[in-house]
Design a protein around this motif. Structure first.
Motif, PDB file in Angstrom:
ATOM      1  N   LYS A 137       0.733  -1.171  -0.023  1.00 33.32           N
ATOM      2  CA  LYS A 137       0.189  -0.136  -0.076  1.00 33.32           C
ATOM      3  C   LYS A 137       0.828   1.273   0.018  1.00 33.32           C
ATOM      4  N   TRP A 138       0.460   2.273  -0.754  1.00 31.69           N
ATOM      5  CA  TRP A 138       1.264   3.395  -0.994  1.00 31.69           C
ATOM      6  C   TRP A 138       0.502   4.624  -0.417  1.00 31.69           C
ATOM      7  N   LYS A 139       1.064   5.464   0.322  1.00 30.41           N
ATOM      8  CA  LYS A 139       0.415   6.513   0.556  1.00 30.41           C
ATOM      9  C   LYS A 139       0.652   7.675  -0.181  1.00 30.41           C
ATOM     10  N   ILE A 140      -0.033   8.333  -0.850  1.00 30.40           N
ATOM     11  CA  ILE A 140       0.297   9.383  -1.945  1.00 30.40           C
ATOM     12  C   ILE A 140      -0.046  11.059  -1.012  1.00 30.40           C
ATOM     13  N   THR A 141       0.804  11.762  -1.236  1.00 31.97           N
ATOM     14  CA  THR A 141       0.727  13.069  -0.544  1.00 31.97           C
ATOM     15  C   THR A 141       1.059  14.167  -1.540  1.00 31.97           C
ATOM     16  N   LYS A 142       0.662  15.224  -1.296  1.00 29.19           N
ATOM     17  CA  LYS A 142       0.788  16.465  -2.337  1.00 29.19           C
ATOM     18  C   LYS A 142       1.376  17.556  -1.374  1.00 29.19           C
ATOM     19  N   THR A 143       2.567  18.195  -1.703  1.00 33.66           N
ATOM     20  CA  THR A 143       3.121  19.204  -0.884  1.00 33.66           C
ATOM     21  C   THR A 143       2.562  20.519  -1.179  1.00 33.66           C
ATOM     22  N   GLU A 144       3.069  21.375  -0.331  1.00 38.74           N
ATOM     23  CA  GLU A 144       2.491  22.794  -0.575  1.00 38.74           C
ATOM     24  C   GLU A 144       3.042  23.457  -1.903  1.00 38.74           C
ATOM     25  N   THR A 145       4.040  22.697  -2.430  1.00 34.47           N
ATOM     26  CA  THR A 145       4.449  23.435  -3.785  1.00 34.47           C
ATOM     27  C   THR A 145       4.002  22.633  -4.852  1.00 34.47           C
ATOM     28  N   GLY A 146       2.928  21.881  -4.785  1.00 30.89           N
ATOM     29  CA  GLY A 146       2.257  20.904  -5.645  1.00 30.89           C
ATOM     30  C   GLY A 146       3.059  19.460  -6.367  1.00 30.89           C
ATOM     31  N   TYR A 147       4.160  19.112  -5.431  1.00 27.84           N
ATOM     32  CA  TYR A 147       4.921  18.188  -5.586  1.00 27.84           C
ATOM     33  C   TYR A 147       4.048  16.939  -5.115  1.00 27.84           C
ATOM     34  N   PHE A 148       4.081  15.599  -5.998  1.00 22.08           N
ATOM     35  CA  PHE A 148       3.310  14.444  -5.381  1.00 22.08           C
ATOM     36  C   PHE A 148       4.628  13.581  -4.855  1.00 22.08           C
ATOM     37  N   ASN A 149       4.217  12.734  -3.757  1.00 18.99           N
ATOM     38  CA  ASN A 149       5.202  12.009  -3.114  1.00 18.99           C
ATOM     39  C   ASN A 149       4.110  10.570  -2.836  1.00 18.99           C
ATOM     40  N   ALA A 150       5.133   9.728  -2.729  1.00 18.55           N
ATOM     41  CA  ALA A 150       4.332   8.352  -2.082  1.00 18.55           C
ATOM     42  C   ALA A 150       5.507   7.548  -1.466  1.00 18.55           C
ATOM     43  N   VAL A 151       4.921   7.034  -0.343  1.00 17.45           N
ATOM     44  CA  VAL A 151       5.804   6.229   0.672  1.00 17.45           C
ATOM     45  C   VAL A 151       4.963   4.816   0.945  1.00 17.45           C
ATOM     46  N   ALA A 152       6.077   3.784   0.726  1.00 15.32           N
ATOM     47  CA  ALA A 152       5.221   2.417   1.118  1.00 15.32           C
ATOM     48  C   ALA A 152       6.410   1.900   1.975  1.00 15.32           C
ATOM     49  N   HIS A 153       5.736   0.811   2.897  1.00 15.95           N
ATOM     50  CA  HIS A 153       6.673  -0.136   3.580  1.00 15.95           C
ATOM     51  C   HIS A 153       6.244  -1.625   3.158  1.00 15.95           C
ATOM     52  N   HIS A 154       7.406  -2.182   2.874  1.00 14.48           N
ATOM     53  CA  HIS A 154       7.185  -3.762   2.542  1.00 14.48           C
ATOM     54  C   HIS A 154       8.240  -4.457   3.228  1.00 14.48           C
ATOM     55  N   GLY A 155       7.794  -5.176   4.298  1.00 17.42           N
ATOM     56  CA  GLY A 155       8.699  -5.980   5.317  1.00 17.42           C
ATOM     57  C   GLY A 155       9.739  -5.032   5.821  1.00 17.42           C
ATOM     58  N   LYS A 156      10.970  -5.374   5.455  1.00 18.25           N
ATOM     59  CA  LYS A 156      12.257  -4.425   5.940  1.00 18.25           C
ATOM     60  C   LYS A 156      12.355  -3.327   5.004  1.00 18.25           C
TER      61      LYS A 156
END
Length: 159
Positions: free
Chosen positions: A114-133
């Protein structure tokens, strides 16, 4: 209210609060991808010809691999990714300042991530996921670019 109705209502509320089926981002499968090993690890990822892998070792013991565009102008303005395979003692964790806009999923190694997608104040898109280690990051100035980087990271395999 009857007890049966209360349990039914409680069940519906619990179900509606759970996450719906998340959008699946398929792994990149277009022509021209080359399989590259992440340093001396057992991990491999398929990258396009305009991308290179850069090893990064943190002062706190982290070991990760950045995926960047070869073109130095696009490198700073385009999509990028990061695969952290060894964790140290990071100074800070994930940013809570960015606005969560969506959660998506991709297949990775032995399961779904599962990826969490965020948007910064400057409009950039980021995604973070954790899979095991593993800790996975992707970023891009566009949403389609972000999905493409997630698709590239989803090609991760292990031997």
């Amino acid at each position: 209210m009857t007890i049966r109705f209360q349990f039914t209502l409680l069940g519906l509320m619990a179900f509606s609060c759970s996450e719906p089926n998340l959008k699946l981002i398929e792994e990149a499968s277009y022509q021209g991808l080359k399989k590259e090993r992440l340093g001396q690890s057992t991990y491999y990822v398929k990258i396009p010809s305009n991308t290179f892998i850069d090893e990064a070792r943190g002062k706190e013991g982290q070991l990760g691999y950045g995926l960047y565009q070869i073109d130095s102008v696009k490198r700073n303005e385009g999509s990028s990714g990061f695969i952290e395979i060894e964790h140290g003692n990071p100074i800070s964790g994930d940013s809570d300042n960015d606005k969560l806009i969506e959660k998506v999923r991709s297949h990775l190694l032995d399961g779904s991530t599962k990826w969490k997608i965020t948007k910064t104040e400057t409009g950039y898109f980021n995604a973070v996921a954790h899979h095991g280690k593993l800790r996975l990051d992707a970023s891009s100035p566009t949403r389609t670019g972000l999905d493409s980087m997630i698709a590239i990271i989803a090609t991760l395999s292990s031997r």
